[in-house]
Motif scaffolding. Structure first.
Motif, PDB file in Angstrom:
ATOM      1  N   MET A   1       0.834  -1.181   0.000  1.00 12.97           N
ATOM      2  CA  MET A   1       0.000   0.000   0.000  1.00 12.97           C
ATOM      3  C   MET A   1       0.885   1.253   0.000  1.00 12.97           C
ATOM      4  O   MET A   1       1.964   1.249   0.560  1.00 12.97           O
ATOM      5  N   ALA A   2       0.375   2.321  -0.571  1.00  8.67           N
ATOM      6  CA  ALA A   2       1.119   3.574  -0.675  1.00  8.67           C
ATOM      7  C   ALA A   2       1.089   4.337   0.642  1.00  8.67           C
ATOM      8  O   ALA A   2       0.195   4.155   1.462  1.00  8.67           O
ATOM      9  N   GLU A   3       2.075   5.199   0.810  1.00  8.27           N
ATOM     10  CA  GLU A   3       2.101   6.086   1.971  1.00  8.27           C
ATOM     11  C   GLU A   3       1.134   7.243   1.762  1.00  8.27           C
ATOM     12  O   GLU A   3       0.932   7.691   0.640  1.00  8.27           O
ATOM     13  N   THR A   4       0.568   7.712   2.852  1.00  5.67           N
ATOM     14  CA  THR A   4      -0.312   8.884   2.839  1.00  5.67           C
ATOM     15  C   THR A   4       0.295   9.913   3.781  1.00  5.67           C
ATOM     16  O   THR A   4       0.752   9.569   4.871  1.00  5.67           O
ATOM     17  N   THR A   5       0.299  11.176   3.361  1.00  3.89           N
ATOM     18  CA  THR A   5       0.810  12.253   4.196  1.00  3.89           C
ATOM     19  C   THR A   5      -0.287  13.281   4.416  1.00  3.89           C
ATOM     20  O   THR A   5      -0.926  13.727   3.463  1.00  3.89           O
ATOM     21  N   LEU A   6      -0.512  13.624   5.673  1.00  3.20           N
ATOM     22  CA  LEU A   6      -1.483  14.648   6.063  1.00  3.20           C
ATOM     23  C   LEU A   6      -0.750  15.718   6.863  1.00  3.20           C
ATOM     24  O   LEU A   6      -0.044  15.400   7.819  1.00  3.20           O
ATOM     25  N   THR A   7      -0.926  16.974   6.487  1.00  2.00           N
ATOM     26  CA  THR A   7      -0.285  18.081   7.193  1.00  2.00           C
ATOM     27  C   THR A   7      -1.357  19.041   7.685  1.00  2.00           C
ATOM     28  O   THR A   7      -2.259  19.395   6.933  1.00  2.00           O
ATOM     29  N   ASN A   8      -1.243  19.414   8.948  1.00  2.00           N
ATOM     30  CA  ASN A   8      -2.143  20.393   9.564  1.00  2.00           C
ATOM     31  C   ASN A   8      -1.284  21.448  10.240  1.00  2.00           C
ATOM     32  O   ASN A   8      -0.234  21.134  10.807  1.00  2.00           O
ATOM     33  N   GLU A   9      -1.761  22.687  10.202  1.00  2.00           N
ATOM     34  CA  GLU A   9      -1.064  23.796  10.835  1.00  2.00           C
ATOM     35  C   GLU A   9      -2.053  24.614  11.636  1.00  2.00           C
ATOM     36  O   GLU A   9      -3.210  24.738  11.245  1.00  2.00           O
ATOM     37  N   ILE A  10      -1.562  25.179  12.740  1.00  2.00           N
ATOM     38  CA  ILE A  10      -2.421  26.033  13.559  1.00  2.00           C
ATOM     39  C   ILE A  10      -1.548  27.061  14.270  1.00  2.00           C
ATOM     40  O   ILE A  10      -0.389  26.792  14.584  1.00  2.00           O
ATOM     41  N   LEU A  11      -2.096  28.232  14.488  1.00  2.00           N
ATOM     42  CA  LEU A  11      -1.419  29.291  15.222  1.00  2.00           C
ATOM     43  C   LEU A  11      -1.861  29.212  16.676  1.00  2.00           C
ATOM     44  O   LEU A  11      -3.063  29.217  16.963  1.00  2.00           O
ATOM     45  N   ILE A  12      -0.895  29.120  17.587  1.00  2.00           N
ATOM     46  CA  ILE A  12      -1.183  28.972  19.013  1.00  2.00           C
ATOM     47  C   ILE A  12      -0.582  30.154  19.765  1.00  2.00           C
ATOM     48  O   ILE A  12       0.613  30.456  19.598  1.00  2.00           O
ATOM     49  N   ALA A  13      -1.383  30.802  20.589  1.00  2.00           N
ATOM     50  CA  ALA A  13      -0.934  31.956  21.369  1.00  2.00           C
ATOM     51  C   ALA A  13      -0.118  31.477  22.570  1.00  2.00           C
ATOM     52  O   ALA A  13      -0.560  31.530  23.722  1.00  2.00           O
ATOM     53  N   ALA A  14       1.082  30.989  22.278  1.00  2.00           N
ATOM     54  CA  ALA A  14       2.025  30.503  23.298  1.00  2.00           C
ATOM     55  C   ALA A  14       3.398  30.447  22.635  1.00  2.00           C
ATOM     56  O   ALA A  14       3.493  30.254  21.420  1.00  2.00           O
ATOM     57  N   PRO A  15       4.462  30.600  23.412  1.00  2.00           N
ATOM     58  CA  PRO A  15       5.802  30.529  22.824  1.00  2.00           C
ATOM     59  C   PRO A  15       6.149  29.107  22.356  1.00  2.00           C
ATOM     60  O   PRO A  15       5.621  28.123  22.891  1.00  2.00           O
ATOM     61  N   PRO A  16       7.041  28.982  21.364  1.00  2.00           N
ATOM     62  CA  PRO A  16       7.416  27.667  20.845  1.00  2.00           C
ATOM     63  C   PRO A  16       7.919  26.693  21.917  1.00  2.00           C
ATOM     64  O   PRO A  16       7.646  25.498  21.834  1.00  2.00           O
ATOM     65  N   GLU A  17       8.618  27.191  22.929  1.00  2.00           N
ATOM     66  CA  GLU A  17       9.123  26.319  23.988  1.00  2.00           C
ATOM     67  C   GLU A  17       7.986  25.640  24.744  1.00  2.00           C
ATOM     68  O   GLU A  17       8.049  24.453  25.057  1.00  2.00           O
ATOM     69  N   LYS A  18       6.932  26.403  25.032  1.00  2.00           N
ATOM     70  CA  LYS A  18       5.779  25.843  25.746  1.00  2.00           C
ATOM     71  C   LYS A  18       5.064  24.802  24.890  1.00  2.00           C
ATOM     72  O   LYS A  18       4.707  23.727  25.372  1.00  2.00           O
ATOM     73  N   VAL A  19       4.867  25.110  23.614  1.00  2.00           N
ATOM     74  CA  VAL A  19       4.201  24.171  22.709  1.00  2.00           C
ATOM     75  C   VAL A  19       5.040  22.907  22.573  1.00  2.00           C
ATOM     76  O   VAL A  19       4.539  21.792  22.695  1.00  2.00           O
ATOM     77  N   PHE A  20       6.344  23.070  22.354  1.00  2.00           N
ATOM     78  CA  PHE A  20       7.246  21.926  22.208  1.00  2.00           C
ATOM     79  C   PHE A  20       7.234  21.045  23.453  1.00  2.00           C
ATOM     80  O   PHE A  20       7.094  19.822  23.357  1.00  2.00           O
ATOM     81  N   ASP A  21       7.383  21.666  24.620  1.00  2.00           N
ATOM     82  CA  ASP A  21       7.456  20.895  25.870  1.00  2.00           C
ATOM     83  C   ASP A  21       6.191  20.081  26.114  1.00  2.00           C
ATOM     84  O   ASP A  21       6.242  19.005  26.707  1.00  2.00           O
ATOM     85  N   TYR A  22       5.066  20.567  25.626  1.00  2.00           N
ATOM     86  CA  TYR A  22       3.803  19.852  25.804  1.00  2.00           C
ATOM     87  C   TYR A  22       3.609  18.754  24.756  1.00  2.00           C
ATOM     88  O   TYR A  22       3.314  17.610  25.095  1.00  2.00           O
ATOM     89  N   VAL A  23       3.772  19.082  23.491  1.00  2.00           N
ATOM     90  CA  VAL A  23       3.475  18.093  22.445  1.00  2.00           C
ATOM     91  C   VAL A  23       4.530  17.006  22.317  1.00  2.00           C
ATOM     92  O   VAL A  23       4.250  15.939  21.779  1.00  2.00           O
ATOM     93  N   SER A  24       5.719  17.243  22.834  1.00  2.00           N
ATOM     94  CA  SER A  24       6.759  16.202  22.784  1.00  2.00           C
ATOM     95  C   SER A  24       6.671  15.265  23.995  1.00  2.00           C
ATOM     96  O   SER A  24       7.590  14.488  24.246  1.00  2.00           O
ATOM     97  N   ARG A  25       5.549  15.320  24.696  1.00  2.00           N
ATOM     98  CA  ARG A  25       5.252  14.420  25.820  1.00  2.00           C
ATOM     99  C   ARG A  25       4.132  13.475  25.410  1.00  2.00           C
ATOM    100  O   ARG A  25       2.946  13.766  25.627  1.00  2.00           O
TER     101      ARG A  25
END
Length: 150
Positions: A1-25
């Motif tokens: 079967m073929a690979e499928t790629t889905l990309t989503n983007e969103i603007l979050i009112a928080a600094p990148p460090e806060k977003v990173f520390d949360y989503v990388s958990r």
């Protein structure tokens, strides 16, 4: 079967460090991603090369699929990029996060690349992909609400 790629983007009112520390958990993914049920981590924060397991559950008409997925962190650069590669008996996947600072906000991009194996792969374009698209968009709106609420 073929690979499928889905990309989503969103603007979050928080600094990148806060977003990173949360989503990388991954042990917190269940708080914002509807398919994530639980994850067990060897340590926090995860570093490149670390492995962990997660239970993923997806409900389709007439069937509920729950699988343990094994992951390995392949990229980790705080507030810039984070990536894992994973596999289960039904699929293989890569989850890639990019973080872009835009003033006091973060443009967060989530790219999911997956390949469905076995019989479910035949139904990927009409059953799996639409569900994954909806679920990914919903997950990012949950993430935004969660991080902006404090």
């Amino acid at each position: 079967m073929a690979e499928t790629t889905l990309t989503n983007e969103i603007l979050i009112a928080a600094p990148p460090e806060k977003v990173f520390d949360y989503v990388s958990r991954p042990d917190l993914w269940h708080e914002w991603h509807p398919a994530s049920k639980s994850a067990v981590l060897p340590r926090v924060p995860l570093q490149r090369g670390d492995a962990f397991g997660e239970i993923i559950t997806v409900t389709y008409p007439f069937i509920k699929i729950s699988r343990k997925t094994e992951y390995r962190v392949t990229l980790s650069e705080r507030a810039k990029v984070w990536e894992v590669q994973g596999s289960s008996s039904l699929f293989s996947l890569t989850i890639h996060y990019d973080f872009f600072s835009e003033g006091a906000t973060t443009r967060f991009r989530r790219t999911l690349t997956y390949r469905v194996q076995g019989l479910l792969g035949w139904f990927e374009p009409v059953v799996v992909r639409p569900k994954m698209r909806r679920q990914s968009a919903f997950a990012l709106s949950n993430l935004k609400r969660k991080l902006e609420a404090g």
